[in-house]
Design an enzyme around this catalytic site. Structure first.
Site, PDB file in Angstrom:
ATOM      1  N   HIS A   1      -0.738 -26.507 -54.559  1.00 52.49           N
ATOM      2  CA  HIS A   1       0.449 -25.893 -53.954  1.00 52.49           C
ATOM      3  C   HIS A   1       1.274 -26.961 -53.211  1.00 52.49           C
ATOM      4  O   HIS A   1       2.476 -27.119 -53.463  1.00 52.49           O
ATOM      5  CB  HIS A   1      -0.015 -24.786 -53.001  1.00 52.49           C
ATOM      6  CG  HIS A   1       1.096 -24.055 -52.313  1.00 52.49           C
ATOM      7  ND1 HIS A   1       1.569 -22.848 -52.752  1.00 52.49           N
ATOM      8  CD2 HIS A   1       1.835 -24.354 -51.229  1.00 52.49           C
ATOM      9  CE1 HIS A   1       2.537 -22.427 -51.962  1.00 52.49           C
ATOM     10  NE2 HIS A   1       2.721 -23.327 -51.030  1.00 52.49           N
ATOM     11  N   GLU A   2       0.622 -27.699 -52.341  1.00 56.38           N
ATOM     12  CA  GLU A   2       1.351 -28.703 -51.553  1.00 56.38           C
ATOM     13  C   GLU A   2       1.861 -29.835 -52.447  1.00 56.38           C
ATOM     14  O   GLU A   2       2.888 -30.448 -52.160  1.00 56.38           O
ATOM     15  CB  GLU A   2       0.477 -29.251 -50.419  1.00 56.38           C
ATOM     16  CG  GLU A   2      -0.039 -28.192 -49.434  1.00 56.38           C
ATOM     17  CD  GLU A   2       1.038 -27.294 -48.862  1.00 56.38           C
ATOM     18  OE1 GLU A   2       2.215 -27.702 -48.821  1.00 56.38           O
ATOM     19  OE2 GLU A   2       0.696 -26.149 -48.458  1.00 56.38           O
TER      20      GLU A   2
ATOM     21  N   HIS B   1       5.315 -28.937 -53.523  1.00 59.63           N
ATOM     22  CA  HIS B   1       6.309 -29.250 -52.482  1.00 59.63           C
ATOM     23  C   HIS B   1       6.586 -30.758 -52.437  1.00 59.63           C
ATOM     24  O   HIS B   1       7.735 -31.193 -52.378  1.00 59.63           O
ATOM     25  CB  HIS B   1       5.793 -28.808 -51.106  1.00 59.63           C
ATOM     26  CG  HIS B   1       5.844 -27.328 -50.856  1.00 59.63           C
ATOM     27  ND1 HIS B   1       7.000 -26.595 -50.975  1.00 59.63           N
ATOM     28  CD2 HIS B   1       4.884 -26.445 -50.464  1.00 59.63           C
ATOM     29  CE1 HIS B   1       6.748 -25.314 -50.677  1.00 59.63           C
ATOM     30  NE2 HIS B   1       5.469 -25.198 -50.367  1.00 59.63           N
TER      31      HIS B   1
ATOM     32  N   GLU C   1       9.417 -23.192 -52.582  1.00 60.61           N
ATOM     33  CA  GLU C   1       8.243 -22.374 -52.891  1.00 60.61           C
ATOM     34  C   GLU C   1       8.108 -22.156 -54.402  1.00 60.61           C
ATOM     35  O   GLU C   1       6.998 -22.003 -54.924  1.00 60.61           O
ATOM     36  CB  GLU C   1       8.355 -21.037 -52.146  1.00 60.61           C
ATOM     37  CG  GLU C   1       7.065 -20.270 -52.039  1.00 60.61           C
ATOM     38  CD  GLU C   1       6.057 -20.867 -51.053  1.00 60.61           C
ATOM     39  OE1 GLU C   1       6.389 -21.843 -50.333  1.00 60.61           O
ATOM     40  OE2 GLU C   1       4.917 -20.377 -51.020  1.00 60.61           O
TER      41      GLU C   1
END
Lengths: 496, 496
Positions: free
Chosen positions: B260-261, B264, B290
């Site tokens: 997930h990170e 980003h 997101e």
């Protein structure tokens, strides 16, 4: 006037804040930053420096300083100290055009990688042009302050405020005349220190470093210790102290280096809370800072009382190295005197001559008494004269330090001034705390820490370095205690 | 005008620099800072925020914006994008008095520790006063922008620029009507995921996380991964990306959180170099950000193609856990749907309803349609209605998120908007790269990375989020692909 003072404080708090942030970002750069981040970091630090300069040289600061009647303030007060320091900083900063500052910053940034390459390839010739440029810009910088009897005074004053070339020369000449023969006498003394080299597993070194600073009085909630290439102490304020070290698998260098950085860190950590957010809320000078680091490294960390307490623990951590090595042999080994090429690896006795050599060459450079291309030769001559050793190449000679590449001319003498002051302060502590050595032998470092807090750190940067020293010891700088200490410790064969 | 544009750029570069520095300091605070440093850090971040605000609202910025004839610039150009964004930022910033901003910052800072205590002691009553204060200040903030048909629009616009409450409601209503029955259908499906819990030694997890992001395309010279309490992505620029994770010894949560990170981080890393130092040099909105993180976490990281490639490696790293567990069982387990209390631990299907619940409650709060003291009950009612579960206490209900304590009202919907957009973007990639899944199955992630760079990241923040999405996919936000994806993936029993 109360209002003017409050406004000045607010502006000076912003200034200090910007400088603290920039300092903290340099820590990150050396310790944490992924290498490719260097471009962003240079831009961000330059932005903070520009904003700091604008904050300091804002004409409103001059107006506020004029409005404040410093004479009506108690000369011992925090407010007087701040006004005095702000006046000094403002008056210096407004002399120098922004363009020149910017040229100096760019020239330093450009010189650095050339120096790295010159050192790697062992070729001083490569570094000649950027060095020339840095020197020329420093001369233009000096000119901003009007005619000078001694150009070098202006540079020195940036690193050790209100210290003059004449005064440093007087102290260093006094040291030189004693040190050169002492070194000549000690250089052939046989010392067995083979057990200091070998295999020191890194995890055990890390644990040991933490153990030592915990013992000295490190608080994990407000300190960090991290590995880096070239050790330094930094942080973002009195409750956020960050010291660094460099571990070598084959020696205990990191242990002494950590004690050194602990001294710097403790100075910043023990600054009074009321001063902390202001420009007065830091060490009084590079020299006084060095007095603290060298005190913990040498006067504590290479002393017999400390090792009487700590040697059994060291033996336990590295039994392969120290089993069977008696305390006295260990003590003699960590205090071995041996002329060597590299300043940062020099022992307590020869270190001073490395500094004096640089102090003398820098004056010749600034005053044009030496051609830059002749520096390697002059370096070699002085190394031979002062330490009796031959310089094999530039990387181990004139190219070893980063200072000149960074445009830092006038910095070196603070290392030795600090060492000299460390002994003066140490003698005063022993006067006030006659059983200091017994306390250290018992592992009590709180007494020392508290004395330093109450007598040195308490003043922050409220006073000049020499006034700070006078308040702590009753005397301004004096080489005699330092020379007496060296002769006492090293002059005769070390007794068990 | 060229000169006005150059001046605007210089000012906007300073603004972005100050904001980048502040963001980087928050990274340090969460990851490295000794805890006692929090006081200094708050002061330093507040200083940077004040200077940023002064930079942005300087009347000279308004004058430069007036002088620049935006109509003469190419609407696709970086310059037009910057002028447009600067105009928007300036116009918004000058509406809000500095005093109100300062009150909001103080109220948030004061609410945070009360929220922590309320959550710890499971007592919403404790949090009522600071929440009331934060809500009241947000209402005053909204008033700064003049009369509004829908007060919540003003708050939403700060987090997802130019998105309206009506538009989000339309999308969320479309989702709700499909999700609630889908969840009801899936909640009783038996899934064996016991092997996802057990013992996952931390050193192996750390190595695995690095392996996965290396595979995705992490460059160690410009990225860091560090442990922290609540994972986030940050950094100081495109060449200095810092993602964080939280390791749990008993599960693989960190692996998915790291993916997930990574999403980003990649967005910020692939911003074009020319935009990077400017306010246009970052992600277009929280929602689009997101979309990137959830794409790498879910559309890649919980997909069959990815695990066909990577599962053998996972089995090798944790043989005790996965020996004997077939790929299909593993895939089904990491995609298990199960209504639960905590948003950040929710699966791909139920997650949306956690967001919709908050989006609805926030509007009621801002419009005064709910008494704050009744929030726990309203929360429980909606959790029952949407997810069919009972809320046992406030800590597992209304007190679970930090957002309201930090004064962030209007933020939550961006999580679901991003998830919706992630599927739209994914479908467009599959159109452009028909063999995308085969590539992922072979461990080729470069194609995906490059598509994102060329079609999403390339725009930075030059355009509105919806215009950015339209340029990437041909369409503005649309829930249908997302709903079709969920039904395709979860609607029928997962086939081997």
């Amino acid at each position: 006037m109360a209002d003017a003072l409050a406004q000045l404080k607010a502006r000076m708090t912003d200034l200090r804040g910007l400088q603290s942030i920039a300092g903290f970002m340099v820590w990150d750069q050396q310790v944490m930053m992924p290498p490719a981040g260097v471009g962003h970091r240079a831009q961000h630090v330059a932005l903070l420096q520009r904003l700091s300069h604008e904050k300091l040289t804002d004409p409103e600061v001059g107006r506020l300083l004029d409005e404040i009647d410093a004479g009506s303030l108690d000369p011992d007060s925090d407010d007087f100290g701040l006004v005095r320091l702000a006046r000094r900083m403002y008056d210096k900063a407004v002399q120098v055009p922004v363009e020149l500052r910017s040229e100096m910053a760019i020239a330093s940034a450009e010189a650095k990688p050339v120096w790295v390459k010159a050192k790697e390839t062992n070729d001083f010739g490569l570094f000649l042009d950027p060095l020339e440029r840095n020197v020329e810009l420093r001369r233009r910088y000096v000119e901003c302050f009007g005619p000078q009897d001694e150009l070098y005074d202006v540079l020195l004053d940036d690193f050790e405020p209100e210290m003059t070339t004449a005064e440093v020369t007087r102290i260093f000449d006094e040291i030189k005349v004693e040190l050169v023969p002492l070194i000549a006498e000690l250089r052939d003394r046989e010392v067995d220190d083979a057990f200091l080299f070998g295999h020191f597993p890194l995890d055990r070194q890390v644990a040991l470093d933490h153990e030592v600073v915990d013992l000295f009085g490190h608080r994990p909630d407000s300190w960090r210790i991290d590995p880096t290439e070239h050790p330094f102490a930094s942080g973002a304020g009195i409750d956020d102290i960050r010291i660094t070290t460099h571990y070598y698998e084959d020696s205990l260098k990191s242990l002494f280096s950590t004690m050194h950085e602990y001294g710097h860190g403790l100075y910043e950590h023990q600054i009074p809370r009321a001063l902390a957010p202001l420009p007065t809320g830091c060490g009084a000078s590079l020299g006084l800072h060095e007095s603290q680091s060298r005190m913990w490294e040498n006067l504590v960390g290479r002393s017999m009382p400390f090792w009487r307490f700590f040697y059994p623990q060291l033996q336990e951590v590295f039994p392969e190295q120290f089993r069977g090595v008696e305390l006295e042999r260990f003590y003699t080994a960590v205090n071995r005197v041996q002329p060597s090429l590299i300043r940062i690896r020099a022992d307590e006795v020869t270190y001073g001559m490395h500094v004096i050599l640089r102090f003398e060459l820098e004056q010749d450079i600034v005053n044009g008494r030496v051609e830059l291309r002749d520096l390697p030769q002059r370096w070699a001559e002085k190394m031979d004269e002062y330490l009796g050793i031959e310089v094999p190449d530039d990387a181990n000679g004139v190219l070893q330090d980063t200072h000149w590449a960074s445009g830092l001319i006038g910095y070196f003498s603070t290392y030795l001034l600090g060492t000299v002051m460390s002994v003066q302060i140490w003698e005063k502590i022993q006067e006030d705390v006659p059983d200091l050595e017994e306390r250290i032998e018992r592992g009590d470092f709180a007494t020392l820490r508290e004395w330093l807090a109450d007598n040195v750190h308490v003043h922050g940067r409220k006073f000049t370095p020499q006034e700070t020293l006078r308040r702590a010891t009753g005397s301004t700088i004096d080489a005699k205690p330092y020379l007496a200490y060296l002769k006492r410790k090293y002059g005769a064969p070390v007794a068990a």
